[in-house]
Design a protein around this motif. Structure first.
Motif, PDB file in Angstrom:
ATOM      1  N   SER A  17      -9.001  -5.108   1.791  1.00 26.45           N
ATOM      2  CA  SER A  17      -8.040  -5.236   1.092  1.00 26.45           C
ATOM      3  C   SER A  17      -7.768  -6.782   0.690  1.00 26.45           C
ATOM      4  O   SER A  17      -7.939  -7.532   0.824  1.00 26.45           O
ATOM      5  N   LEU A  25       0.786  -1.407   0.420  1.00 28.24           N
ATOM      6  CA  LEU A  25      -0.024   0.245  -0.217  1.00 28.24           C
ATOM      7  C   LEU A  25       0.774   1.293   0.149  1.00 28.24           C
ATOM      8  O   LEU A  25       1.490   1.757   0.704  1.00 28.24           O
ATOM      9  N   ASP A  37      -9.934  -1.195  -2.525  1.00 31.30           N
ATOM     10  CA  ASP A  37      -8.248  -2.615  -3.005  1.00 31.30           C
ATOM     11  C   ASP A  37      -9.341  -2.372  -4.300  1.00 31.30           C
ATOM     12  O   ASP A  37     -10.187  -3.987  -3.427  1.00 31.30           O
TER      13      ASP A  37
END
Length: 307
Positions: free
Chosen positions: A279, A21, A239
């Motif tokens: 995520s 990230l 994401d």
């Protein structure tokens, strides 16, 4: 899994992913500190197999892996998620992917293909198709051509995930695989095909084109017309990794279970949208109850267009 029992068979790639990230993409010679780093399983087809399993479907995965020791935990992880995995081990490295996630949730990918993008001809020749109610693949290897021909002979429906890297010299190089297929086509694949990509694929003989459109949802395109399925409105995207794979696998699981294509795609769009709220790829895929609950609360809209 008893391979004689009805199931969806997924044939293709498995990767070992490192997700980072970042708050911005590095400039030349710039060092950017990441805010989080995760290691997980990936691969277009492996991801789709997990999504199929999450939908309640029976999923079987055939992959080729390297002898570098990285694949063992990967296979164990997939089996823990309900996927029956068959592997062919060859000399070399299992594929690695570095995924950069920007603050708005979009991704940038770096791939080292290794040896695990597609099984070889010898493995494919010995692949048991007993019980396969559907076959899904992305054409990362030439043995996909013999696999699809076997599907045709056996009367097994199949689908193709069009990855632009698999037809660098134009979509006509895959023309032998498309007649009769359900084809998944995203924005990048559509751009690689050219204008009116859906019509081009139908002209090549596709049974249906599932044109994915990110946060806008997806279109189911056939010679009878287009059904548009809007994505539900949820929170900010976290994401997008693996969302298209989630859509493909969920659609296959739902359709093999007996749902009409439009109904299965409605659920698949919902599952893919939910996956963008967390995520990771496989770790973000929702449960069947998650999808059913959202469908009951706020169903995506339908519209029909005819040629």
């Amino acid at each position: 899994m008893n391979t004689a029992m009805p199931h969806a068979l997924f044939v293709g790639d498995l990767t070992l992913d490192l997700t980072l990230l970042i708050d911005h993409v590095p400039a030349p010679d710039e060092k950017v500190h990441v805010t989080d780093a995760r290691e997980a399983l990936g691969g277009v087809i492996a991801n789709a197999a997990v999504a199929c399993s999450r939908s309640g479907g029976a999923a079987r995965l055939m992959v080729q892996v390297g002898n570098d020791g990285g694949a063992g935990p990967a296979v164990d992880g997939l089996q823990q998620q309900g996927v029956a995995v068959e592997t062919a081990v060859v000399e070399g490295r299992t594929a690695r992917v570095v995924i950069l996630i920007e603050p708005h949730g979009e991704k940038r990918l770096l791939l080292h293909p290794g040896v695990s993008l597609y099984p070889g001809e010898a493995t494919m020749a010995g692949l048991d198709l007993s019980g396969a109610a559907w076959v899904h693949t992305a054409v990362y290897g030439s043995s996909a051509f013999s696999l699809i021909e076997r599907c045709r002979v056996a009367g097994i429906p199949w689908s193709l995930d069009l990855e632009p890297a698999t037809f660098p010299d134009g979509i006509d190089t895959l023309a032998a695989l498309i007649p009769g297929a359900v084809v998944f086509c995203n924005d990048r694949a559509a751009a690689a095909i050219g204008s009116e990509s859906e019509m081009r694929l139908l002209a090549l003989g596709a049974a249906a084109v599932i044109r994915t459109r990110g946060s806008a949802g997806a279109d189911l395109v056939t010679t009878s017309g287009t059904t548009t399925l809007a994505a539900p409105r949820l929170g900010p995207v976290v994401d997008t990794t693996g969302a298209g794979d989630c859509l493909a696998g969920w659609f296959i699981g739902a359709h093999v279970a007996g749902q009409p294509m439009a109904t299965a795609l409605r659920a698949a769009v919902t599952a893919a949208t939910l996956s963008c709220q967390a995520s990771g790829a496989q770790s973000s895929y929702p449960t069947l109850s998650d999808v059913d609950r959202l469908l009951a609360d706020a169903a995506p809209s339908f519209s029909r267009e005819t040629p």
